[in-house]
Design a protein around this motif. Sequence first.
Motif, PDB file in Angstrom:
ATOM      1  N   ARG A 126       0.844  -1.204   0.000  1.00 58.21           N
ATOM      2  CA  ARG A 126       0.000   0.000   0.000  1.00 58.21           C
ATOM      3  C   ARG A 126       0.870   1.241   0.000  1.00 58.21           C
ATOM      4  NH1 ARG A 126      -3.381   2.250   5.113  1.00 58.21           N
ATOM      5  NH2 ARG A 126      -1.655   3.719   5.186  1.00 58.21           N
ATOM      6  N   LYS A 127       0.446   2.207  -0.763  1.00 61.24           N
ATOM      7  CA  LYS A 127       1.114   3.500  -0.704  1.00 61.24           C
ATOM      8  C   LYS A 127       0.511   4.291   0.434  1.00 61.24           C
ATOM      9  CE  LYS A 127       2.131   3.813  -5.654  1.00 61.24           C
ATOM     10  NZ  LYS A 127       1.919   4.604  -6.889  1.00 61.24           N
ATOM     11  N   GLU A 128       1.296   5.181   0.987  1.00 66.76           N
ATOM     12  CA  GLU A 128       0.787   6.018   2.072  1.00 66.76           C
ATOM     13  C   GLU A 128      -0.412   6.818   1.577  1.00 66.76           C
ATOM     14  OE1 GLU A 128       4.898   6.831   4.575  1.00 66.76           O
ATOM     15  OE2 GLU A 128       3.335   8.356   4.439  1.00 66.76           O
ATOM     16  N   GLY A 129      -1.428   6.923   2.422  1.00 69.17           N
ATOM     17  CA  GLY A 129      -2.625   7.681   2.068  1.00 69.17           C
ATOM     18  C   GLY A 129      -3.721   6.855   1.430  1.00 69.17           C
ATOM     19  N   GLN A 130      -3.436   5.586   1.141  1.00 68.31           N
ATOM     20  CA  GLN A 130      -4.428   4.716   0.520  1.00 68.31           C
ATOM     21  C   GLN A 130      -5.164   3.884   1.550  1.00 68.31           C
ATOM     22  OE1 GLN A 130      -2.238   2.288  -2.253  1.00 68.31           O
ATOM     23  NE2 GLN A 130      -2.896   3.503  -4.012  1.00 68.31           N
ATOM     24  N   ASN A 131      -6.432   3.617   1.280  1.00 65.19           N
ATOM     25  CA  ASN A 131      -7.173   2.629   2.056  1.00 65.19           C
ATOM     26  C   ASN A 131      -7.027   1.278   1.355  1.00 65.19           C
ATOM     27  OD1 ASN A 131      -8.028   4.791   3.543  1.00 65.19           O
ATOM     28  ND2 ASN A 131     -10.171   4.656   2.933  1.00 65.19           N
ATOM     29  N   VAL A 132      -6.926   0.205   2.129  1.00 66.80           N
ATOM     30  CA  VAL A 132      -6.905  -1.134   1.555  1.00 66.80           C
ATOM     31  C   VAL A 132      -7.835  -2.035   2.357  1.00 66.80           C
ATOM     32  CG1 VAL A 132      -4.601  -1.035   0.549  1.00 66.80           C
ATOM     33  CG2 VAL A 132      -4.878  -1.758   2.928  1.00 66.80           C
ATOM     34  N   THR A 133      -8.408  -3.034   1.668  1.00 66.00           N
ATOM     35  CA  THR A 133      -9.322  -3.962   2.332  1.00 66.00           C
ATOM     36  C   THR A 133      -8.770  -5.372   2.270  1.00 66.00           C
ATOM     37  OG1 THR A 133     -11.253  -2.598   1.849  1.00 66.00           O
ATOM     38  CG2 THR A 133     -11.653  -4.913   2.352  1.00 66.00           C
ATOM     39  N   GLY A 137      -8.040   3.639  13.200  1.00 66.55           N
ATOM     40  CA  GLY A 137      -7.467   3.544  11.871  1.00 66.55           C
ATOM     41  C   GLY A 137      -7.942   2.329  11.087  1.00 66.55           C
ATOM     42  N   TYR A 138      -8.817   1.550  11.670  1.00 67.33           N
ATOM     43  CA  TYR A 138      -9.368   0.356  11.016  1.00 67.33           C
ATOM     44  C   TYR A 138     -10.892   0.425  10.994  1.00 67.33           C
ATOM     45  CZ  TYR A 138      -4.751  -1.622  12.096  1.00 67.33           C
ATOM     46  OH  TYR A 138      -3.398  -1.848  12.203  1.00 67.33           O
ATOM     47  N   SER A 139     -11.509  -0.263  10.022  1.00 69.84           N
ATOM     48  CA  SER A 139     -12.953  -0.413  10.011  1.00 69.84           C
ATOM     49  C   SER A 139     -13.302  -1.805   9.505  1.00 69.84           C
ATOM     50  CB  SER A 139     -13.624   0.663   9.147  1.00 69.84           C
ATOM     51  OG  SER A 139     -13.268   0.489   7.784  1.00 69.84           O
ATOM     52  N   GLY A 187      -6.896 -18.026  10.035  1.00 70.33           N
ATOM     53  CA  GLY A 187      -6.554 -18.083   8.641  1.00 70.33           C
ATOM     54  C   GLY A 187      -5.044 -17.995   8.453  1.00 70.33           C
ATOM     55  N   PRO A 188      -4.573 -18.043   7.207  1.00 76.42           N
ATOM     56  CA  PRO A 188      -3.136 -18.041   6.941  1.00 76.42           C
ATOM     57  C   PRO A 188      -2.477 -16.672   7.046  1.00 76.42           C
ATOM     58  CG  PRO A 188      -4.347 -18.184   4.892  1.00 76.42           C
ATOM     59  CD  PRO A 188      -5.355 -18.265   5.988  1.00 76.42           C
ATOM     60  N   GLY A 189      -3.276 -15.615   7.137  1.00 75.66           N
ATOM     61  CA  GLY A 189      -2.713 -14.283   7.333  1.00 75.66           C
ATOM     62  C   GLY A 189      -2.486 -13.506   6.052  1.00 75.66           C
ATOM     63  N   THR A 190      -2.457 -12.182   6.193  1.00 74.31           N
ATOM     64  CA  THR A 190      -2.093 -11.258   5.118  1.00 74.31           C
ATOM     65  C   THR A 190      -0.973 -10.370   5.630  1.00 74.31           C
ATOM     66  OG1 THR A 190      -4.282 -11.176   4.080  1.00 74.31           O
ATOM     67  CG2 THR A 190      -2.836  -9.283   3.726  1.00 74.31           C
ATOM     68  N   ARG A 191       0.103 -10.312   4.872  1.00 70.22           N
ATOM     69  CA  ARG A 191       1.214  -9.423   5.258  1.00 70.22           C
ATOM     70  C   ARG A 191       1.062  -8.118   4.486  1.00 70.22           C
ATOM     71  NH1 ARG A 191       5.336  -9.934   8.356  1.00 70.22           N
ATOM     72  NH2 ARG A 191       5.023 -12.185   8.495  1.00 70.22           N
ATOM     73  N   LEU A 192       0.832  -7.036   5.205  1.00 71.51           N
ATOM     74  CA  LEU A 192       0.649  -5.719   4.612  1.00 71.51           C
ATOM     75  C   LEU A 192       1.919  -4.904   4.789  1.00 71.51           C
ATOM     76  CD1 LEU A 192      -1.089  -3.403   3.407  1.00 71.51           C
ATOM     77  CD2 LEU A 192      -1.850  -2.911   5.736  1.00 71.51           C
ATOM     78  N   THR A 193       2.375  -4.318   3.697  1.00 69.28           N
ATOM     79  CA  THR A 193       3.558  -3.464   3.730  1.00 69.28           C
ATOM     80  C   THR A 193       3.205  -2.105   3.136  1.00 69.28           C
ATOM     81  OG1 THR A 193       5.011  -5.371   3.460  1.00 69.28           O
ATOM     82  CG2 THR A 193       5.957  -3.199   3.015  1.00 69.28           C
ATOM     83  N   VAL A 194       3.528  -1.055   3.857  1.00 71.78           N
ATOM     84  CA  VAL A 194       3.315   0.296   3.357  1.00 71.78           C
ATOM     85  C   VAL A 194       4.608   0.794   2.733  1.00 71.78           C
ATOM     86  CG1 VAL A 194       2.800   2.672   3.982  1.00 71.78           C
ATOM     87  CG2 VAL A 194       1.514   0.802   5.010  1.00 71.78           C
ATOM     88  N   LEU A 195       4.501   1.237   1.487  1.00 65.08           N
ATOM     89  CA  LEU A 195       5.690   1.675   0.750  1.00 65.08           C
ATOM     90  C   LEU A 195       5.932   3.152   0.973  1.00 65.08           C
ATOM     91  CD1 LEU A 195       4.905  -0.244  -2.536  1.00 65.08           C
ATOM     92  CD2 LEU A 195       6.449  -0.939  -0.685  1.00 65.08           C
ATOM     93  N   LEU A 232     -11.709  -6.455   6.593  1.00 68.38           N
ATOM     94  CA  LEU A 232     -11.059  -5.398   7.376  1.00 68.38           C
ATOM     95  C   LEU A 232     -10.501  -4.349   6.432  1.00 68.38           C
ATOM     96  CD1 LEU A 232      -9.762  -4.442  10.179  1.00 68.38           C
ATOM     97  CD2 LEU A 232      -7.719  -5.656   9.393  1.00 68.38           C
ATOM     98  N   THR A 233     -10.830  -3.092   6.670  1.00 70.18           N
ATOM     99  CA  THR A 233     -10.267  -1.991   5.896  1.00 70.18           C
ATOM    100  C   THR A 233      -9.245  -1.256   6.750  1.00 70.18           C
ATOM    101  OG1 THR A 233     -12.246  -1.710   4.524  1.00 70.18           O
ATOM    102  CG2 THR A 233     -10.744   0.166   4.685  1.00 70.18           C
ATOM    103  N   VAL A 234      -8.048  -1.135   6.210  1.00 69.96           N
ATOM    104  CA  VAL A 234      -6.994  -0.365   6.851  1.00 69.96           C
ATOM    105  C   VAL A 234      -7.019   1.013   6.215  1.00 69.96           C
ATOM    106  CG1 VAL A 234      -4.550  -0.286   7.423  1.00 69.96           C
ATOM    107  CG2 VAL A 234      -5.676  -2.498   7.106  1.00 69.96           C
ATOM    108  N   THR A 235      -7.384   2.012   6.970  1.00 78.21           N
ATOM    109  CA  THR A 235      -7.537   3.350   6.408  1.00 78.21           C
ATOM    110  C   THR A 235      -6.237   4.136   6.481  1.00 78.21           C
ATOM    111  OG1 THR A 235      -8.174   4.538   8.410  1.00 78.21           O
ATOM    112  CG2 THR A 235      -9.900   3.273   7.284  1.00 78.21           C
ATOM    113  N   SER A 236      -6.227   5.278   5.814  1.00 75.51           N
ATOM    114  CA  SER A 236      -5.046   6.138   5.815  1.00 75.51           C
ATOM    115  C   SER A 236      -4.800   6.736   7.194  1.00 75.51           C
ATOM    116  CB  SER A 236      -5.207   7.250   4.783  1.00 75.51           C
ATOM    117  OG  SER A 236      -6.394   7.979   5.021  1.00 75.51           O
ATOM    118  N   ALA A 237      -5.787   6.645   8.080  1.00 77.20           N
ATOM    119  CA  ALA A 237      -5.619   7.158   9.444  1.00 77.20           C
ATOM    120  C   ALA A 237      -4.767   6.241  10.319  1.00 77.20           C
ATOM    121  CB  ALA A 237      -6.996   7.334  10.097  1.00 77.20           C
TER     122      ALA A 237
END
Lengths: 110, 114
Positions: free
Chosen positions: B13-20, B63-65, B106-114, B76-81
């Motif tokens: 994810r780029k900074e400032g983006q929401n991801v689900t 910062g999550y919804s 579950g097996p998990g999701t690895r989220l990286t902010v660029l 799960l949505t990870v917001t820019s907040a």
Amino acid sequence: QKEVEQDPGPLSVPEGAIVSLNCTYSNSAFQYFMWYRQYSRKGPELLMYTYSSGNKEDGRFTAQVDKSSKYISLFIRDSQPSDSATYLCAMTGTASKLTFGTGTRLQVTL
Amino acid sequence: DGGITQSPKYLFRKEGQNVTLSCEQNLNHDAMYWYRQDPGQGLRLIYYSQIVNDFQKGDIAEGYSVSREKKESFPLTVTSAQKNPTAFYLCASSIGRWGYNEQFFGPGTRLTVL
């Protein structure tokens, strides 16, 4: 102070050794105690489940709970390289969420 | 096979983006959970849902919804907040609502902010 304390390790043992993993806790309301095993980059899976004090054995694994000392242990006999993983303790009261320890990373070497 | 699936496995994810992040279960479990795992901090509860159309904040909800429109799905949505979103995210479910019920992960999701 955290509600659940667990030494992060890493703990390195030779194959065949007896492994002892431990957690301490501060909340006297905890009654249900669990050990989860987590392989690298995977989700945790339940290994042992104990209610209140006492021992529980399942194959090479033994879980102990000492509520008077607020101390729980997981023993692994005849450890195998396949036991190399992170072990998470977890505990809860009657109607509350699960609280996890930080996990202990175990490496069993040949 | 019954179980929990999470997708994607890796997310950038780029900074400032929401991801689900997606979480689906076919175990017919009522309760579902989202945890965040960081090195040295164990699992921390973000949100949980005990029944469809209802969810509660966990220990680190800022910062999550989430939503729970279907029994089998809990995205799960990870917001820019969320100031420090880089982490390993785990979804879990249990047959009953309280913590003493075994949670299946579950097996998990690895989220990286660029």
